[in-house]
Design a protein around this motif. Structure first.
Motif, PDB file in Angstrom:
ATOM      1  N   UNK A   1       0.842  -1.199   0.000  1.00 30.85           N
ATOM      2  CA  UNK A   1       0.000   0.000   0.000  1.00 30.85           C
ATOM      3  C   UNK A   1       0.875   1.246   0.000  1.00 30.85           C
ATOM      4  N   UNK A   2       1.925   1.215   0.833  1.00 27.25           N
ATOM      5  CA  UNK A   2       2.838   2.356   0.921  1.00 27.25           C
ATOM      6  C   UNK A   2       3.518   2.608  -0.420  1.00 27.25           C
ATOM      7  N   UNK A   3       3.882   1.516  -1.109  1.00 25.41           N
ATOM      8  CA  UNK A   3       4.517   1.655  -2.421  1.00 25.41           C
ATOM      9  C   UNK A   3       3.561   2.293  -3.424  1.00 25.41           C
ATOM     10  N   UNK A   4       2.276   1.879  -3.367  1.00 26.77           N
ATOM     11  CA  UNK A   4       1.299   2.446  -4.302  1.00 26.77           C
ATOM     12  C   UNK A   4       1.062   3.923  -4.018  1.00 26.77           C
ATOM     13  N   UNK A   5       1.034   4.272  -2.725  1.00 24.27           N
ATOM     14  CA  UNK A   5       0.766   5.655  -2.352  1.00 24.27           C
ATOM     15  C   UNK A   5       1.956   6.563  -2.624  1.00 24.27           C
ATOM     16  N   UNK A   6       3.119   5.968  -2.805  1.00 22.27           N
ATOM     17  CA  UNK A   6       4.320   6.755  -3.105  1.00 22.27           C
ATOM     18  C   UNK A   6       4.972   6.275  -4.397  1.00 22.27           C
ATOM     19  N   UNK A   7       4.134   5.736  -5.282  1.00 19.14           N
ATOM     20  CA  UNK A   7       4.627   5.129  -6.512  1.00 19.14           C
ATOM     21  C   UNK A   7       5.378   6.136  -7.380  1.00 19.14           C
ATOM     22  N   UNK A   8       4.791   7.301  -7.567  1.00 19.11           N
ATOM     23  CA  UNK A   8       5.404   8.326  -8.425  1.00 19.11           C
ATOM     24  C   UNK A   8       6.056   9.385  -7.542  1.00 19.11           C
ATOM     25  N   UNK A   9       7.306   9.699  -7.808  1.00 20.34           N
ATOM     26  CA  UNK A   9       8.010  10.733  -7.049  1.00 20.34           C
ATOM     27  C   UNK A   9       7.528  12.113  -7.494  1.00 20.34           C
ATOM     28  N   UNK A  10       7.316  12.980  -6.514  1.00 21.67           N
ATOM     29  CA  UNK A  10       6.733  14.289  -6.786  1.00 21.67           C
ATOM     30  C   UNK A  10       7.718  15.412  -6.461  1.00 21.67           C
ATOM     31  N   UNK A  11       7.683  16.456  -7.308  1.00 21.98           N
ATOM     32  CA  UNK A  11       8.611  17.579  -7.152  1.00 21.98           C
ATOM     33  C   UNK A  11       7.888  18.900  -7.400  1.00 21.98           C
ATOM     34  N   UNK A  12       8.533  19.976  -6.979  1.00 25.77           N
ATOM     35  CA  UNK A  12       7.982  21.313  -7.163  1.00 25.77           C
ATOM     36  C   UNK A  12       9.117  22.276  -7.467  1.00 25.77           C
ATOM     37  N   UNK A  13       8.990  23.011  -8.577  1.00 27.40           N
ATOM     38  CA  UNK A  13       9.949  24.068  -8.890  1.00 27.40           C
ATOM     39  C   UNK A  13       9.455  25.329  -8.187  1.00 27.40           C
ATOM     40  N   UNK A  14      10.187  25.786  -7.210  1.00 30.21           N
ATOM     41  CA  UNK A  14       9.743  26.881  -6.348  1.00 30.21           C
ATOM     42  C   UNK A  14      10.325  28.219  -6.808  1.00 30.21           C
ATOM     43  N   UNK A  15       9.442  29.124  -7.252  1.00 30.28           N
ATOM     44  CA  UNK A  15       9.869  30.460  -7.657  1.00 30.28           C
ATOM     45  C   UNK A  15       9.722  31.475  -6.521  1.00 30.28           C
ATOM     46  N   UNK A  16       9.295  31.010  -5.364  1.00 31.99           N
ATOM     47  CA  UNK A  16       9.221  31.876  -4.189  1.00 31.99           C
ATOM     48  C   UNK A  16       8.226  33.011  -4.298  1.00 31.99           C
ATOM     49  N   UNK A  17       7.173  32.840  -5.068  1.00 31.70           N
ATOM     50  CA  UNK A  17       6.195  33.906  -5.274  1.00 31.70           C
ATOM     51  C   UNK A  17       4.916  33.716  -4.459  1.00 31.70           C
TER      52      UNK A  17
ATOM     53  N   UNK B   1      -5.181   6.257  -6.863  1.00 28.78           N
ATOM     54  CA  UNK B   1      -5.023   5.992  -5.430  1.00 28.78           C
ATOM     55  C   UNK B   1      -4.023   6.960  -4.796  1.00 28.78           C
ATOM     56  N   UNK B   2      -2.917   7.193  -5.467  1.00 27.92           N
ATOM     57  CA  UNK B   2      -1.931   8.141  -4.953  1.00 27.92           C
ATOM     58  C   UNK B   2      -2.491   9.559  -4.986  1.00 27.92           C
ATOM     59  N   UNK B   3      -3.284   9.860  -5.998  1.00 26.22           N
ATOM     60  CA  UNK B   3      -3.912  11.186  -6.101  1.00 26.22           C
ATOM     61  C   UNK B   3      -4.837  11.436  -4.907  1.00 26.22           C
ATOM     62  N   UNK B   4      -5.662  10.452  -4.585  1.00 21.63           N
ATOM     63  CA  UNK B   4      -6.569  10.582  -3.440  1.00 21.63           C
ATOM     64  C   UNK B   4      -5.788  10.752  -2.136  1.00 21.63           C
ATOM     65  N   UNK B   5      -4.669  10.048  -2.056  1.00 21.93           N
ATOM     66  CA  UNK B   5      -3.867  10.093  -0.826  1.00 21.93           C
ATOM     67  C   UNK B   5      -3.304  11.492  -0.576  1.00 21.93           C
ATOM     68  N   UNK B   6      -2.731  12.131  -1.569  1.00 28.05           N
ATOM     69  CA  UNK B   6      -2.143  13.453  -1.330  1.00 28.05           C
ATOM     70  C   UNK B   6      -3.229  14.501  -1.089  1.00 28.05           C
ATOM     71  N   UNK B   7      -4.390  14.323  -1.712  1.00 27.25           N
ATOM     72  CA  UNK B   7      -5.486  15.256  -1.478  1.00 27.25           C
ATOM     73  C   UNK B   7      -6.057  15.114  -0.068  1.00 27.25           C
TER      74      UNK B   7
END
Length: 255
Positions: free
Chosen positions: A60-76, A184-190
């Protein structure tokens, strides 16, 4: 009965009693052995059950973290309202600098293609959102062949509720995950946001049409069907959120 006979009878009775005790002792040993076997079986069964539970949790943990997520932060963005920052605090994504050339999917308004299941190879390298102010989005110069658009949907976050396309970071990532078959991962982060579960509820009609789409072309066809359906609801007063005007120049941010 003479003494000899009495002695023989006593000896036989004593022998029988000793044999009976030995037999009872043997039976007790068997019983104890059986109990030990049962205990061992129960212990092994419990250990196996715990191992199975742990494996299930890991899956379950693998499915919930299957895709690694990133954010390009422009500090705005407003740090207190930024959903990307909150995801970072929950260790759901990693913030990276604009100069980093990300190799996965980049959710961007400058993309030419819609993100879809056809992007599976890029998805394996992760999803990245651009965290900036909507009012300053034209100033963003990040360029990559991996930039992808999202089809029509509306925001549910408190800042831009009901507005077309003005999604927060978590909404953009969740939409991308869903379009790529990772609901499933989408629901988890939301679920980390009090309003998060409403995103797919309010956009249900859209995602019902998008669910089976495999590529950009199919998504564009599905989007057109959704817009026609949404227009009919608009005309009949069935819409359940406020649509923005075409001249909307609000200063709200991509959270």
């Amino acid at each position: 009965m003479n003494n000899k006979q009495r002695y023989q009878n006593w000896k036989k009775a004593r022998s029988d009693k000793r044999d009976q005790k030995q037999q009872q002792g043997h039976q007790q040993q068997i019983t104890l052995h059986q109990l030990q076997q049962i205990n061992n079986q129960q212990s092994n069964s419990q250990d196996q059950s715990e191992d199975d539970d742990e494996q299930q949790i890991n899956k379950i943990d693998e499915r919930l973290n299957d895709v690694k997520l990133f954010m390009i932060d422009y500090g705005q963005c407003d740090v207190k309202k930024c959903t990307g920052r909150k995801m970072e605090r929950f260790k759901l994504l990693t913030a990276i600098k604009p100069k980093v050339k990300f190799q996965g999917i980049i959710v961007s308004a400058n993309g030419k293609k819609y993100v879809s299941k056809d992007d599976e190879e890029l998805l394996q390298k992760g999803i990245c959102v651009i965290d900036c102010s909507w009012a300053k989005i034209e100033e963003i110069t990040y360029v990559s062949p991996n930039e992808r658009l999202l089809p029509h949907m509306v925001a549910v976050n408190p800042v831009n509720f009901g507005k077309q396309f003005k999604l927060s970071c978590v909404e953009a990532i969740a939409a991308t995950l869903a379009l790529c078959g990772r609901r499933e991962q989408a629901d988890y982060i939301l679920s980390k946001f009090t309003w998060g579960e409403n995103f797919f509820k309010i956009n249900k009609d859209a995602f019902d049409l998008y669910a089976d789409c495999q590529n950009d072309k199919e998504l564009r066809i599905a989007e057109q069907k959704y817009l026609e359906m949404a227009q009919k609801k608009e005309n009949t007063g069935q819409r359940n959120y406020d649509m923005p005007s075409s001249s909307d120049e609000d200063e709200e941010q991509i959270q």
